[in-house]
Design a protein around this motif. Sequence first.
Motif, PDB file in Angstrom:
ATOM      1  N   GLN A  97      24.898   8.698  63.692  1.00  0.00           N
ATOM      2  CA  GLN A  97      25.476  10.022  63.931  1.00  0.00           C
ATOM      3  C   GLN A  97      26.721  10.740  63.259  1.00  0.00           C
ATOM      4  N   ASN A 124      26.057  13.996  61.179  1.00  0.00           N
ATOM      5  CA  ASN A 124      27.073  15.249  61.597  1.00  0.00           C
ATOM      6  C   ASN A 124      28.276  15.587  60.598  1.00  0.00           C
ATOM      7  N   SER A 146      24.491  10.601  73.658  1.00  0.00           N
ATOM      8  CA  SER A 146      24.780  11.011  72.170  1.00  0.00           C
ATOM      9  C   SER A 146      23.972  10.398  71.501  1.00  0.00           C
ATOM     10  N   GLY A 154      20.484  11.162  71.954  1.00  0.00           N
ATOM     11  CA  GLY A 154      20.096  12.247  71.288  1.00  0.00           C
ATOM     12  C   GLY A 154      19.908  12.259  69.887  1.00  0.00           C
ATOM     13  N   MET A 155      20.727  11.350  69.275  1.00  0.00           N
ATOM     14  CA  MET A 155      20.730  11.500  67.855  1.00  0.00           C
ATOM     15  C   MET A 155      19.281  10.538  67.406  1.00  0.00           C
ATOM     16  N   SER A 172      27.500  15.484  79.928  1.00  0.00           N
ATOM     17  CA  SER A 172      27.845  15.642  78.537  1.00  0.00           C
ATOM     18  C   SER A 172      27.025  16.546  77.922  1.00  0.00           C
ATOM     19  N   CYS A 173      27.370  17.291  76.740  1.00  0.00           N
ATOM     20  CA  CYS A 173      26.380  18.350  75.971  1.00  0.00           C
ATOM     21  C   CYS A 173      25.008  17.322  75.430  1.00  0.00           C
ATOM     22  N   SER A 174      25.241  16.151  75.209  1.00  0.00           N
ATOM     23  CA  SER A 174      24.132  15.542  74.569  1.00  0.00           C
ATOM     24  C   SER A 174      23.113  15.245  75.799  1.00  0.00           C
ATOM     25  N   GLU A 198      20.424  17.736  74.770  1.00  0.00           N
ATOM     26  CA  GLU A 198      19.545  17.015  73.829  1.00  0.00           C
ATOM     27  C   GLU A 198      18.551  16.074  74.399  1.00  0.00           C
ATOM     28  N   CYS A 199      18.857  15.707  75.557  1.00  0.00           N
ATOM     29  CA  CYS A 199      17.983  14.677  76.652  1.00  0.00           C
ATOM     30  C   CYS A 199      17.390  15.251  77.782  1.00  0.00           C
ATOM     31  N   CYS A 209      31.358  21.996  77.673  1.00  0.00           N
ATOM     32  CA  CYS A 209      31.750  20.959  76.706  1.00  0.00           C
ATOM     33  C   CYS A 209      33.130  20.530  77.275  1.00  0.00           C
ATOM     34  N   ASP A 224      28.722   9.355  78.938  1.00  0.00           N
ATOM     35  CA  ASP A 224      29.235   8.906  77.582  1.00  0.00           C
ATOM     36  C   ASP A 224      30.372   8.869  77.428  1.00  0.00           C
TER      37      ASP A 224
END
Length: 246
Positions: free
Chosen positions: A48, A52, A84, A87-88, A143-145, A149-150, A177, A215
């Motif tokens: 990641q 990124n 995180s 999600g990656m 967390s954002c991820s 993302e999940c 965030c 996270d």
Amino acid sequence: MAKRIVVDIFIPCFVDQCFPDTAMNMVKVLERLGCEVNYNPNQTCCGQPAFNAGFFDEAREVANKFLDDFSNDSSHYIVAPSASCVGMVRNAYQDIFVKSSNLVKYRTMQKKVYELTEFLTDVIGIVSVPGAALFGKATYHDSCSALRECGIKAGPRALLQGVEGLELMEMEDNETCCGFGGTFAVKFEAISSAMAEQKVENALATGADYIVSTDSSCLMHIDAYIKKQNKPIRTMHIVDVLASGW
């Protein structure tokens, strides 16, 4: 006799280096719930940071190694204490392998990768860990991820509500965030610090003793602000909460 669930654990590089107790607690929780846990010592990073930062060739090299490290048995689940990183693997790897000969191999692995709390709630089907106890009040940071993302939201809260002695308090703007964002915290320090301040102040307003998340990266950022400003609250990874009291 029911077939035992076999889990190959992925320990993110920053957890391995900075929060090894969280990694060990994940093993403790999984074994408590009857899982057979495997650890491949050859594992490194999910790629990641490179991805990124725009280093796509380097990220592809790391992703190919991840695929080799975790594709030995299609019946095994891959579980990590980091939304995180999950999600990656679930999302960014689709771009990395889209024109690769490893695409089919990746698609098989993609279906088996889980963040710990969603593995517990969605795969094993549990909402409490036997013996888990932590007395006090906690507030949960999405967390954002994990959230975006999940799609993880209800599961961690259900698990926290199953911890003896723990009262779960919802803070304002819990989906906002925390300001970490990897290199964002370095490139935009002032904005990042202000976001951490807002997160901590919202948590303090609930009267919570702990800020909990899936996270360690978020918690590391939040905890740095807490310690610098000497705020009366602690951070805890949800795995460490679930491993408390027994």
